[in-house]
Design an enzyme around this catalytic site. Structure first.
Site, PDB file in Angstrom:
ATOM      1  N   SER A  27      23.212 171.505  95.699  1.00  0.00           N
ATOM      2  CA  SER A  27      21.957 172.238  95.840  1.00  0.00           C
ATOM      3  C   SER A  27      21.967 173.012  97.152  1.00  0.00           C
ATOM      4  CB  SER A  27      20.776 171.273  95.852  1.00  0.00           C
ATOM      5  OG  SER A  27      20.661 170.621  94.612  1.00  0.00           O
TER       6      SER A  27
ATOM      7  N   ASN B 274      22.473 156.906  98.703  1.00  0.00           N
ATOM      8  CA  ASN B 274      22.822 158.019  99.594  1.00  0.00           C
ATOM      9  C   ASN B 274      21.610 158.699 100.181  1.00  0.00           C
ATOM     10  OD1 ASN B 274      22.495 161.136  98.855  1.00  0.00           O
ATOM     11  ND2 ASN B 274      22.540 159.989  96.937  1.00  0.00           N
TER      12      ASN B 274
ATOM     13  N   LEU C  24      20.711 166.820 101.234  1.00  0.00           N
ATOM     14  CA  LEU C  24      20.767 168.239 100.912  1.00  0.00           C
ATOM     15  C   LEU C  24      21.559 169.054 101.931  1.00  0.00           C
ATOM     16  CD1 LEU C  24      19.053 168.881  98.370  1.00  0.00           C
ATOM     17  CD2 LEU C  24      17.648 170.295  99.841  1.00  0.00           C
TER      18      LEU C  24
ATOM     19  N   CYS D 128      12.414 160.781 101.175  1.00  0.00           N
ATOM     20  CA  CYS D 128      13.130 160.234 102.331  1.00  0.00           C
ATOM     21  C   CYS D 128      14.123 161.246 102.889  1.00  0.00           C
ATOM     22  CB  CYS D 128      13.834 158.932 101.988  1.00  0.00           C
ATOM     23  SG  CYS D 128      15.023 159.058 100.678  1.00  0.00           S
TER      24      CYS D 128
ATOM     25  N   GLY E 195      24.728 155.734  90.042  1.00  0.00           N
ATOM     26  CA  GLY E 195      25.876 154.942  89.625  1.00  0.00           C
ATOM     27  C   GLY E 195      25.567 153.983  88.490  1.00  0.00           C
TER      28      GLY E 195
ATOM     29  N   GLY F  27      22.596 159.971  84.945  1.00  0.00           N
ATOM     30  CA  GLY F  27      22.272 158.745  85.673  1.00  0.00           C
ATOM     31  C   GLY F  27      23.155 157.608  85.225  1.00  0.00           C
ATOM     32  N   GLY F  28      24.169 157.294  86.035  1.00  0.00           N
ATOM     33  CA  GLY F  28      24.994 156.125  85.787  1.00  0.00           C
ATOM     34  C   GLY F  28      26.071 156.266  84.736  1.00  0.00           C
TER      35      GLY F  28
ATOM     36  N   GLY G 116      28.064 162.073  87.935  1.00  0.00           N
ATOM     37  CA  GLY G 116      28.168 162.247  89.382  1.00  0.00           C
ATOM     38  C   GLY G 116      28.929 161.097  90.002  1.00  0.00           C
TER      39      GLY G 116
END
Ligand SMILES: Cc1cc2nc3c(=O)[nH]c(=O)nc-3n(C[C@H](O)[C@H](O)[C@H](O)COP(=O)(O)OP(=O)(O)OC[C@H]3O[C@@H](n4cnc5c(N)ncnc54)[C@H](O)[C@@H]3O)c2cc1C
Ligand SMILES: Cc1cc2nc3c(=O)[nH]c(=O)nc-3n(C[C@H](O)[C@H](O)[C@H](O)COP(=O)(O)O)c2cc1C
Lengths: 266, 300
Positions: free
Chosen positions: B46, B69, B73, B132, B213, B239-240, B261
């Site tokens: 991104s 993580n 960004l 966050c 993961g 996702g995962g 990912g």
């Protein structure tokens, strides 16, 4: 306890057992810990609340780092005393491929000799015959000479100004050694331009050569892509690469990227 | 022989695996490498208007089946990003998607326009980043406005990446109504935290981070199932996912394509061709000839 906490991915802590001033800018940190690792692998050294940075393992048992003071993190590290605790994660990366060949030449520039000390120890255990060339700008910048001599490794020093050892670059010295003697492999770590020149000289002589690269490391496990050197992830595919792999890589010897990914010329 | 080609918002993919935003997507060579590793399409990280260094280290931890993580960004800014992406578009064997993370409706429009002009096949809007990371969390109304704004400026397919929040399904429906061409569900979970008990300090420099993961797959799968039950546009189930079975589950929940990912760590960069082969051998063994026969089976 078992499981991921012992996988090396979360921090371990160990007391600093010994500190050795190698040069005005370089200090060796010996910890009360050991690590199961291969030469050329690195650990992520963490100062809680400050940062975490990659450091080559310069000895696995006891775990030892040889650190150059270059900026905010290493400056903080230099303030640590014997008895203080350091945090580390690892090992990370691939390490040198050590085939049980006979004569090997280790060429290090600056603090790049750090992983070569671990490599020399391992080579000796495998009954190989290592020779090391330590490159530095000037006599006071020569690091780990004593450590190699203690290991009884043939040690040559090259300084740019001739104040210690042979006047010239470590590549010049490596070339004259290669012309006198047959080496089965060359291992190197140091400034990238130096390694570009060394790889070219090894190429001319048909000697296989492995180089340890530096890029800005974040995740350490090959997912974030921050340490890219062309299509290679230095943190996980490397940091050690066969020079033949680097031949077609555009960034090698030319470009590095900062923490945001903006490219800078080397 | 099983055919695993898919059409995603009019884009033909040789298989349903898509490299997600934020993994190995920092330069053209890495994106091309992932294509060579078998991905059906690849997404760049991104980007924002200006370069961002992200959080300092430690910014990623492996927790035995999950990653946490706070990369935050990190990116070289849209200008350098577009140079890399257009190189990737020229050299890649597979479609290249761009991902943008604006800080306002206007900025999203600007970024999407520039990234589209770099030649990418589709633009993904990262509307799912965690607070966050110092990013805004977008509400329903804002998501609609961002998507409308981008759609009025970009003629290429626009994907909307969403967080696995309580409002996920509503957000997806709003994005669809605003003209999104596909939904990428989901972003990382959490935020979560790890505390080092020796120092009493959270290990991640931002204290908390997004979780991804294999461990999140059942959670992500349910999110994908819920979104697919509620929208008509295609979904990139994310996702995962690290195995063919994971991908099949996503497709059976209704996903058109499957994002991968963290699987790059768990099974190596060759995860894409491995997942493709595992999907094919399942289909061959069960006598399925195309993914259409499988898609949405669990929704029935
Ligand atoms: C695989 C590897 C092994 C290394 N081994 C050693 C070693 O044994 N001894 C040693 O002294 N140094 C080693 N380094 C370099 C060391 O990580 C940097 O010197 C250190 O991070 C500098 O941080 P700083 O805050 O002191 O300085 P800064 O001013 O922050 O940085 C100075 C320079 O260090 C480099 N650097 C900063 N952060 C990182 C990072 N996260 N990853 C990689 N490079 C960075 C950059 O090139 C920067 O220009 C190694 C680097 C890598 C990649
Ligand atoms: C290191 C890392 C960086 C990420 N960066 C981004 C990003 O820049 N943009 C984005 O939309 N998602 C980002 N994500 C989220 C992933 O794209 C994905 O949605 C999430 O990780 C779940 O998929 P996975 O389990 O296959 O990793 C990132 C994830 C990780 C682990």
């Amino acid at each position: 306890m078992s499981g991921f906490s012992e996988s090396g991915m979360l921090p371990r802590t160990a007391r600093i057992r010994e500190l050795i001033n190698e040069s005005p800018r370089v200090k060796t940190f010996v910890l009360d810990a050991r690590i199961i690792a291969k030469p050329g692998q690195y650990a992520m050294v963490w100062i809680p609340g400050v940062d975490e940075k990659p450091m080559s393992i310069s000895r696995a048992d006891p775990l030892t780092f040889t650190v150059a003071n270059r900026g905010p993190f290493t400056e903080r590290l230099f303030g640590f005393k014997i008895g203080d605790n350091l945090y580390f994660r690892g090992p990370f990366g691939n390490g040198f491929v050590i085939r049980a060949v006979k004569n090997v030449l280790l060429v290090g520039g600056g603090y790049g000799v750090a992983p070569l000390r671990f490599l020399a120890e391992t080579a000796l255990q495998k009954r190989m015959v290592p020779t090391v060339v330590i490159g530095a700008r000037t006599a006071s910048d020569v690091v780990l000479e004593e450590a190699f001599k203690e290991l009884k490794v043939k040690t040559f020093v090259a300084t740019d100004d001739g104040t210690a050892g042979i006047k010239g670059s470590c590549v010049d010295v490596a070339c004259s050694l290669m012309d006198k003697e047959k080496f089965n492999a060359v291992y190197s770590c140091g400034p990238e331009k130096m390694m570009v020149a060394l790889a070219a000289e090894c190429g001319k002589r048909g000697v296989k050569c492995q180089l340890s690269l530096e890029r800005f490391i974040k995740c350490g496990i090959g997912v974030c892509g921050q340490c890219a050197c062309g299509g290679l992830r230095v943190c996980h595919d490397g940091p050690v690469f066969d020079s033949r792999v680097l031949k077609g890589v555009d960034d090698f010897g030319k470009r590095t990227r900062d923490a945001s990914g903006v490219a800078h010329d080397l | 022989m099983a055919n695993v080609c898919v059409s995603l918002a009019g884009i033909s993919l040789r298989n349903p695996t898509v490299l997600v935003a934020g993994i190995m997507g920092t330069n053209a060579e890495l994106l091309c490498r992932v294509g060579k590793c078998g991905a059906g399409a690849v997404t760049g990280i991104s980007c924002s208007l200006e370069p961002r260094s992200g959080a300092v280290n430690p910014c990623l931890l492996e927790l035995g089946g999950a990653l946490l993580n706070c990369v935050g960004l990190a990116n070289p800014g849209v200008e350098a990003y577009c140079i890399e992406l257009s190189k990737a578009v020229g050299a890649s064997d597979v479609p290249v998607f761009g991902s943008v993370a604006g800080s306002s409706v206007e900025e999203f429009g600007l970024l999407a326009e520039r990234v589209a002009a770099a030649g990418v096949v589709a633009v993904e809007l990262n509307l799912g980043a965690h607070s966050c990371f110092g990013r805004r969390v977008w509400n329903l109304e804002e998501i609609g406005k961002v998507v409308e704004g981008v759609k009025s400026r970009v003629k290429k397919p626009v994907f909307v990446k969403l967080a696995p929040s309580l409002g996920l399904v509503d957000n997806a429906m709003v994005a669809e109504a605003a003209g999104a061409d596909a939904i990428t569900a989901v972003h990382s979970f959490g935020p979560g935290m790890v505390i080092d008990v020796e120092s009493g300090t959270p290990v991640l420099s931002s204290r908390a981070g997004g979780m991804s993961g294999p461990a999140i797959k059942p959670l992500a799968l349910k999110c994908v199932y819920d979104v697919c039950s509620s929208v008509e546009i295609p979904v990139i189930g994310t996702g995962g996912v690290s195995t063919g079975r994971d991908a099949l589950e996503m497709i059976m929940a209704g996903a058109t394509a499957v994002g991968i990912g963290s699987g790059v760590y768990y099974r190596g960069a060759s995860v894409f061709s491995r997942v493709e082969n595992e999907i094919k051998s399942f289909m061959n063994a069960r006598g399925f000839s195309s993914l259409e026969e499988i898609r949405g089976l669990a929704l029935k």
